[in-house]
Design an enzyme around this catalytic site. Sequence first.
Site, short mmCIF file in Angstrom:
data_model
loop_
_atom_site.label_atom_id
_atom_site.label_comp_id
_atom_site.label_asym_id
_atom_site.label_seq_id
_atom_site.Cartn_x
_atom_site.Cartn_y
_atom_site.Cartn_z
CG LEU A 12 -1.76 -1.23 1.50
CD1 LEU A 12 -2.55 -1.08 2.80
CD2 LEU A 12 -2.70 -1.48 0.33
CB SER A 13 4.48 1.80 0.76
OG SER A 13 4.43 1.28 2.06
CB THR A 58 8.65 -4.91 3.48
OG1 THR A 58 7.72 -5.58 4.33
CG2 THR A 58 8.48 -5.39 2.05
CE LYS A 62 9.89 -4.50 7.82
NZ LYS A 62 8.78 -4.31 8.76
CG ASN A 83 10.96 0.68 8.56
OD1 ASN A 83 11.84 1.45 8.96
ND2 ASN A 83 9.68 0.97 8.60
N GLY A 122 3.40 -12.53 19.93
CA GLY A 122 4.30 -12.64 18.78
C GLY A 122 5.64 -12.06 19.18
CB ALA A 123 8.70 -13.12 20.17
CB ALA A 126 5.88 -6.55 13.75
CE1 TYR A 217 0.24 -2.83 7.09
CE2 TYR A 217 -0.25 -3.91 5.02
CZ TYR A 217 0.66 -3.42 5.93
OH TYR A 217 2.00 -3.52 5.67
P1 NAP Z 1 7.27 -12.53 11.94
O1 NAP Z 1 8.66 -12.00 12.00
O2 NAP Z 1 6.97 -13.78 11.18
O3 NAP Z 1 6.83 -12.74 13.47
C1 NAP Z 1 5.59 -13.28 13.86
C2 NAP Z 1 5.83 -14.04 15.16
O4 NAP Z 1 4.57 -14.51 15.66
C3 NAP Z 1 6.73 -15.27 14.97
O5 NAP Z 1 7.65 -15.32 16.04
C4 NAP Z 1 5.71 -16.40 15.04
O6 NAP Z 1 6.31 -17.61 15.49
C5 NAP Z 1 4.75 -15.88 16.06
N1 NAP Z 1 3.46 -16.56 16.07
C6 NAP Z 1 2.84 -17.19 15.05
N2 NAP Z 1 1.66 -17.69 15.49
C7 NAP Z 1 1.54 -17.37 16.80
C8 NAP Z 1 0.54 -17.58 17.80
N3 NAP Z 1 -0.57 -18.26 17.54
N4 NAP Z 1 0.76 -17.09 19.03
C9 NAP Z 1 1.87 -16.44 19.33
N5 NAP Z 1 2.86 -16.20 18.43
C10 NAP Z 1 2.69 -16.66 17.17
O7 NAP Z 1 6.28 -11.42 11.38
P2 NAP Z 1 6.41 -9.83 11.59
O8 NAP Z 1 7.22 -9.26 10.51
O9 NAP Z 1 6.80 -9.59 13.01
O10 NAP Z 1 4.91 -9.38 11.32
C11 NAP Z 1 3.88 -9.70 12.22
C12 NAP Z 1 2.59 -9.04 11.76
O11 NAP Z 1 2.72 -7.62 11.83
C13 NAP Z 1 2.25 -9.37 10.30
O12 NAP Z 1 0.87 -9.60 10.21
C14 NAP Z 1 2.62 -8.11 9.56
O13 NAP Z 1 1.80 -7.91 8.41
C15 NAP Z 1 2.32 -7.04 10.61
N6 NAP Z 1 3.08 -5.80 10.40
C16 NAP Z 1 2.39 -4.65 10.24
C17 NAP Z 1 3.06 -3.45 10.07
C18 NAP Z 1 2.27 -2.17 9.90
O14 NAP Z 1 2.84 -1.17 9.45
N7 NAP Z 1 1.01 -2.14 10.27
C19 NAP Z 1 4.46 -3.41 10.05
C20 NAP Z 1 5.16 -4.62 10.23
C21 NAP Z 1 4.44 -5.81 10.39
P3 NAP Z 1 6.89 -18.64 14.37
O15 NAP Z 1 8.04 -17.96 13.73
O16 NAP Z 1 7.28 -19.82 15.17
O17 NAP Z 1 5.76 -18.90 13.41
#
Ligand code: NAP
Length: 272
Positions: A12-13, A58, A62, A83, A122-123, A126, A217
Amino acid sequence: MGLFGYPVTHSLSPAMHNAAFAHLGMDYCYVTFSVKPDLLREAVTAIRALDLKGVNVTVPHKENVVPFLDEVSEEASFIGAVNTIRNEGGMLTGFNTDGRGFMKSLSETGIDVSDKKVLLEGAGGAARSIGYYLCKEASEVCLYDAVTEKAEQLALHLNTLKGNACAIDTATFKSGRFFSGTDIIINATPIGLKHDDPVPIDISLLERSHVVSDLIYKDTPLLQAASERGCRTMNGLGMLLWQGIFAFEIWTGEMPPIEVMRTALKTVTRNE
Ligand code: NAP
């Protein structure tokens, strides 16, 4: 300007940045670059060769982009991910505006975290970027990840900032004991991106007093369920907007037209 990712087709950027450039009469444009992971180094070199003013970065680049930059800001270095890259005469500096963007979107909706207990689910990348700010500003942050060791590792790292982050174990989370006393619940997992995804927490534990935020989003099943239970909710569109606003400032040194960018984002999401 542009965005390095793989894939990047649904970003969307471009809509929000190009609307801002047009509004300000700036002779810039923002495009997406589909950069395969094994060609990231070459893509970064091309920023200098093509004299791009800067790019966003992204998934999945990253973290991997960091070693290819000349300098990395303090927050991006702590987070371990970039980012936004600025190019000043061939000198590439990496920033991370995700966490700041999230905090700004929270405060814009009138949510003050200073005396709040926050559950961050989530760890991943983000969570690291927003955890960096939450640990400095909230009264308590609890982390939960499907992989407990990941939450523990992130908590240890964040505790070096202020010493108030804590990891909770799966059993505590699943029993729901954690929820009492929590003010803000943030979903920083990708669960909810797909229409048929489950809700990542036990909805029956939600109370009207909870603020529920999802970094995704759109209004996810979690946000819809939380809203039905009377909770205040916030999706990730505000975070996307504000991380883009901060990136725009880094590249151009100018404050962009915020409402123009917000309208562009809303329009493009409505048409999706
Ligand atoms: P990521 O690096 O894949 O991290 C997601 C984490 O959540 C992983 O550690 C994953 O574990 C864990 N997870 C998965 N299922 C889970 C559950 N049921 N309970 C607890 N933890 C769980 O992804 P990310 O880059 O951090 O992004 C996360 C979300 O943020 C995405 O939906 C992304 O679209 C969104 N985001 C939004 C923005 C924005 O501007 N609004 C910016 C950045 C990101 P595993 O690795 O073991 O699966």
